[in-house]
Design an enzyme around this catalytic site. Sequence first.
Site, mmCIF file in Angstrom:
data_model
loop_
_atom_site.group_PDB
_atom_site.id
_atom_site.type_symbol
_atom_site.label_atom_id
_atom_site.label_comp_id
_atom_site.label_asym_id
_atom_site.label_seq_id
_atom_site.Cartn_x
_atom_site.Cartn_y
_atom_site.Cartn_z
ATOM 1 N N GLU A 1 94.919 46.846 76.857
ATOM 2 C CA GLU A 1 95.366 48.159 76.375
ATOM 3 C C GLU A 1 94.160 49.080 76.207
ATOM 4 O OE1 GLU A 1 96.328 49.712 71.877
ATOM 5 O OE2 GLU A 1 97.108 47.763 72.471
ATOM 6 N N THR B 1 97.366 53.913 70.918
ATOM 7 C CA THR B 1 97.258 55.126 70.109
ATOM 8 C C THR B 1 98.018 56.279 70.768
ATOM 9 O OG1 THR B 1 94.990 54.352 69.670
ATOM 10 C CG2 THR B 1 95.691 56.376 68.588
ATOM 11 N N LYS C 1 104.316 46.502 66.673
ATOM 12 C CA LYS C 1 102.917 46.304 66.301
ATOM 13 C C LYS C 1 102.810 46.264 64.778
ATOM 14 C CE LYS C 1 98.531 48.894 66.428
ATOM 15 N NZ LYS C 1 97.829 50.025 67.075
#
Length: 210
Positions: free
Chosen positions: A43, A73, A133
């Site tokens: 990621e 993000t 997450k």
Amino acid sequence: MHRWEITQRLVAGRVIGIVRADDTDRAAVVATTLVEAGLPAVEVALTTPGAVRVLERLAGEVGPDGPLLGAGTVLDAVSAGRALDAGARFLVSPALDRAVIETCHRHGAACVPGVATATEIVRGLSWGADLLKLFPASALTPGWLTAVRAALPQAPLVPTGGVDAGNARAWLDAGAVAVAVGGALTRGGPDDIRARAQRLLEAVGVPASG
């Protein structure tokens, strides 16, 4: 690749490597090193300068059968669209944003929004999140995850933030479907990163894909 297949691969891989750097060149080196080290998923955080360019370059290098590439993000639908256009197959957010989830699903990608409470877990599930997450994991414990899953056994949680080779196994044993590791994995030069990646893969019991 279908969304459910991407989710399935993330769970089977058990670990996601997170690239977050101060400049584009450093991010490219770290990301390439993680791919070469055999991590099943990588990621690239959009807080990294040139993150979209790094994703585009990686996508061209690994091809459709290589490690899964994602963007982290991701805070809004516009950023989500840019990351998906660059080749991301999954998107990760520090918080819940329904527009990001919807954009992700519209393009057939998996979405992993951030949660920290039982209420947020339930909301994320109701909005169709593929995985959740658990962030920041450093503020919680594997015991907390076990307790929450007693009430919400269907929650596919991915602890992130404070996870490393030393505690990754404990999170998985507590019921996490995978873990995501950033700074504890990516400090130092390429040799350091490869060594940490190997220790992490051994800790979670997954052979390197490289």
